[in-house]
Motif scaffolding. Sequence first.
Motif, PDB file in Angstrom:
ATOM      1  N   PHE A  12      -3.149  13.103  10.925  1.00 31.62           N
ATOM      2  CA  PHE A  12      -3.346  11.994  10.898  1.00 31.62           C
ATOM      3  C   PHE A  12      -4.287  10.653   9.775  1.00 31.62           C
ATOM      4  CE2 PHE A  12      -4.646   7.167  12.090  1.00 31.62           C
ATOM      5  CZ  PHE A  12      -3.786   6.392  11.925  1.00 31.62           C
ATOM      6  N   VAL A  13      -4.862  11.680   9.735  1.00 33.78           N
ATOM      7  CA  VAL A  13      -5.482  10.794   7.935  1.00 33.78           C
ATOM      8  C   VAL A  13      -5.175  11.344   6.884  1.00 33.78           C
ATOM      9  CG1 VAL A  13      -7.189  11.483   6.786  1.00 33.78           C
ATOM     10  CG2 VAL A  13      -7.742  11.366   9.040  1.00 33.78           C
ATOM     11  N   HIS A  14      -3.768  12.448   7.205  1.00 35.66           N
ATOM     12  CA  HIS A  14      -2.911  12.959   5.770  1.00 35.66           C
ATOM     13  C   HIS A  14      -2.569  12.183   5.768  1.00 35.66           C
ATOM     14  CE1 HIS A  14      -0.968  15.460   2.813  1.00 35.66           C
ATOM     15  NE2 HIS A  14      -0.174  15.223   3.954  1.00 35.66           N
ATOM     16  N   HIS A  15      -1.991  11.733   6.817  1.00 36.35           N
ATOM     17  CA  HIS A  15      -0.631  10.793   6.628  1.00 36.35           C
ATOM     18  C   HIS A  15      -0.973   8.853   6.055  1.00 36.35           C
ATOM     19  CE1 HIS A  15       2.810  13.243   8.001  1.00 36.35           C
ATOM     20  NE2 HIS A  15       1.907  13.380   9.646  1.00 36.35           N
ATOM     21  N   LEU A  16      -1.846   9.222   6.461  1.00 34.89           N
ATOM     22  CA  LEU A  16      -2.690   7.307   5.542  1.00 34.89           C
ATOM     23  C   LEU A  16      -3.180   7.600   4.174  1.00 34.89           C
ATOM     24  CD1 LEU A  16      -5.395   6.244   8.583  1.00 34.89           C
ATOM     25  CD2 LEU A  16      -3.253   5.372   7.896  1.00 34.89           C
ATOM     26  N   ILE A  17      -3.190   9.000   3.783  1.00 36.73           N
ATOM     27  CA  ILE A  17      -3.399   9.242   2.323  1.00 36.73           C
ATOM     28  C   ILE A  17      -2.063   8.920   1.772  1.00 36.73           C
ATOM     29  CG2 ILE A  17      -4.526  10.689   1.221  1.00 36.73           C
ATOM     30  CD1 ILE A  17      -6.805  11.374   2.835  1.00 36.73           C
ATOM     31  N   GLU A  18      -1.505   9.757   2.520  1.00 41.55           N
ATOM     32  CA  GLU A  18      -0.398   9.824   1.684  1.00 41.55           C
ATOM     33  C   GLU A  18       0.927   8.236   2.119  1.00 41.55           C
ATOM     34  OE1 GLU A  18       4.173  11.513   0.529  1.00 41.55           O
ATOM     35  OE2 GLU A  18       1.105  11.715   0.554  1.00 41.55           O
ATOM     36  N   LEU A  19       0.628   7.540   2.800  1.00 46.20           N
ATOM     37  CA  LEU A  19       1.212   5.863   3.193  1.00 46.20           C
ATOM     38  C   LEU A  19       0.179   5.220   2.288  1.00 46.20           C
ATOM     39  CD1 LEU A  19       3.022   3.957   4.087  1.00 46.20           C
ATOM     40  CD2 LEU A  19       0.970   3.423   6.050  1.00 46.20           C
ATOM     41  N   ARG A  20      -0.945   5.676   1.189  1.00 43.46           N
ATOM     42  CA  ARG A  20      -1.487   4.782   0.646  1.00 43.46           C
ATOM     43  C   ARG A  20      -1.305   5.329  -1.184  1.00 43.46           C
ATOM     44  NH1 ARG A  20      -6.986   6.773  -0.736  1.00 43.46           N
ATOM     45  NH2 ARG A  20      -5.906   8.136  -2.172  1.00 43.46           N
ATOM     46  N   ASP A  21      -1.100   6.361  -1.154  1.00 42.89           N
ATOM     47  CA  ASP A  21      -0.438   6.440  -2.662  1.00 42.89           C
ATOM     48  C   ASP A  21       0.874   6.198  -2.994  1.00 42.89           C
ATOM     49  OD1 ASP A  21      -3.142   7.968  -2.584  1.00 42.89           O
ATOM     50  OD2 ASP A  21      -1.829   9.780  -2.353  1.00 42.89           O
ATOM     51  N   ARG A  22       1.684   6.441  -1.634  1.00 45.51           N
ATOM     52  CA  ARG A  22       2.950   5.799  -1.971  1.00 45.51           C
ATOM     53  C   ARG A  22       2.894   4.464  -2.164  1.00 45.51           C
ATOM     54  NH1 ARG A  22       6.149   9.574  -3.605  1.00 45.51           N
ATOM     55  NH2 ARG A  22       6.244  11.005  -2.488  1.00 45.51           N
ATOM     56  N   LEU A  23       2.189   3.705  -1.511  1.00 43.90           N
ATOM     57  CA  LEU A  23       1.633   2.257  -1.342  1.00 43.90           C
ATOM     58  C   LEU A  23       1.387   1.818  -2.834  1.00 43.90           C
ATOM     59  CD1 LEU A  23       0.581   0.619   2.201  1.00 43.90           C
ATOM     60  CD2 LEU A  23       3.331   0.513   1.271  1.00 43.90           C
ATOM     61  N   ILE A  24       0.932   2.766  -3.382  1.00 44.62           N
ATOM     62  CA  ILE A  24       0.950   2.295  -4.396  1.00 44.62           C
ATOM     63  C   ILE A  24       1.186   2.420  -5.509  1.00 44.62           C
ATOM     64  CG2 ILE A  24      -1.537   3.433  -6.248  1.00 44.62           C
ATOM     65  CD1 ILE A  24      -3.269   3.347  -4.369  1.00 44.62           C
ATOM     66  N   LYS A  25       1.823   3.829  -5.942  1.00 40.41           N
ATOM     67  CA  LYS A  25       3.053   3.772  -6.571  1.00 40.41           C
ATOM     68  C   LYS A  25       4.510   3.070  -6.371  1.00 40.41           C
ATOM     69  CE  LYS A  25       3.007   9.118  -6.271  1.00 40.41           C
ATOM     70  NZ  LYS A  25       3.809  10.034  -6.009  1.00 40.41           N
ATOM     71  N   ALA A  26       4.610   2.749  -5.608  1.00 40.63           N
ATOM     72  CA  ALA A  26       5.173   0.965  -5.236  1.00 40.63           C
ATOM     73  C   ALA A  26       5.040   0.063  -5.910  1.00 40.63           C
ATOM     74  CB  ALA A  26       5.878   0.645  -3.982  1.00 40.63           C
ATOM     75  N   GLY A  27       3.317  -0.621  -5.536  1.00 39.39           N
ATOM     76  CA  GLY A  27       3.274  -1.929  -6.239  1.00 39.39           C
ATOM     77  C   GLY A  27       2.752  -1.816  -8.063  1.00 39.39           C
ATOM     78  N   ILE A  28       2.475  -0.377  -8.012  1.00 33.22           N
ATOM     79  CA  ILE A  28       2.382   0.001  -9.844  1.00 33.22           C
ATOM     80  C   ILE A  28       4.241   0.072 -10.409  1.00 33.22           C
ATOM     81  CG2 ILE A  28       2.238   1.772 -11.856  1.00 33.22           C
ATOM     82  CD1 ILE A  28       0.268   2.979  -9.440  1.00 33.22           C
ATOM     83  N   GLY A  29       4.646   0.698  -9.653  1.00 33.79           N
ATOM     84  CA  GLY A  29       6.189   0.051 -10.426  1.00 33.79           C
ATOM     85  C   GLY A  29       6.731  -1.483 -10.379  1.00 33.79           C
ATOM     86  N   ILE A  30       5.843  -2.017  -9.390  1.00 35.66           N
ATOM     87  CA  ILE A  30       6.404  -3.396  -9.830  1.00 35.66           C
ATOM     88  C   ILE A  30       5.654  -3.828 -10.851  1.00 35.66           C
ATOM     89  CG2 ILE A  30       6.294  -5.933  -8.193  1.00 35.66           C
ATOM     90  CD1 ILE A  30       6.893  -4.139  -5.771  1.00 35.66           C
ATOM     91  N   LEU A  31       4.276  -3.549 -10.930  1.00 39.59           N
ATOM     92  CA  LEU A  31       4.026  -4.462 -11.499  1.00 39.59           C
ATOM     93  C   LEU A  31       4.188  -3.911 -13.251  1.00 39.59           C
ATOM     94  CD1 LEU A  31       0.649  -5.638 -12.319  1.00 39.59           C
ATOM     95  CD2 LEU A  31      -0.067  -3.363 -12.720  1.00 39.59           C
TER      96      LEU A  31
END
Length: 264
Positions: A12-31
């Motif tokens: 579960f923690v691994h999935h949360l970390i993966e989700l956080r990383d994907r959200l950060i990458k999506a945000g960086i792309g928009i930025l």
Amino acid sequence: MTNTTTPKEQSFVHHLIELRDRLIKAGIGILIIFVSLVYFKDDIYNFVATPLLNALPEGGKMIATDVIAPFIVPIKLTLWVSFFIAVPWVLYQVWAFIAPGLYQHEKKVAFPIIFSSVVLFYTGMAFAYYGVMPIMFKFLSGSAPSGVEMATDIGKYLSTVLRLFFFFGIVFEIPIVLVILISLRILKTESLVKKRPYIIVGVFTVSAIATPPDPFSMIIFASAALLLFEIGLYLGKRIEKRRAIKEAQEDASDKQEIIETPEE
């Protein structure tokens, strides 16, 4: 001290970390897109405002009723444009997050659906800009009483345009949504056909809420939604027909195997 974390909790923690990383990458792309476009913020706003400016009488202009609006509104629009442009990248991050949990046949179906959803969303926005807004603003500008000058605030105009883009982008997703729900057996085309009168009433109700209070944009929105509904219904019927043929062939094959199986 011993580690009491269970494998389930670690997963579960691994999935949360993966989700956080994907959200950060999506945000960086928009930025990144936003930083690339912010220099052209005024040009972007002028482009989006063109349907209204073309509909105004000669010499007509837009106004800003807030002191910081001329600065903040183009930036806000540029941020939204950056998000719209980055939608494929954002959906790719979503896909990369959920893909490991899908079976191979699910991956083959999911990718075309995601691609089609992006194309249809962009098509809906383009339809709103090129097909709806010129007619709508021409009508609204021409309906102003004598002696009344139409001068639209840039902030309110942005809100109206974004609402049109969003709702038309969503309504163009109707065929994809219907195909998914019918494929998953959540909906049946027979049931949708019976409920068509209620769906028509619901579409016009949503149209009255989603669009500005002019008859042209409401009729165009409702007509587009109903046409896309019929397209989704047609595709759904084909899916059900193919499914019925496949199931009939499987039943016939099972019966043939039973007949051919020798008795012990």
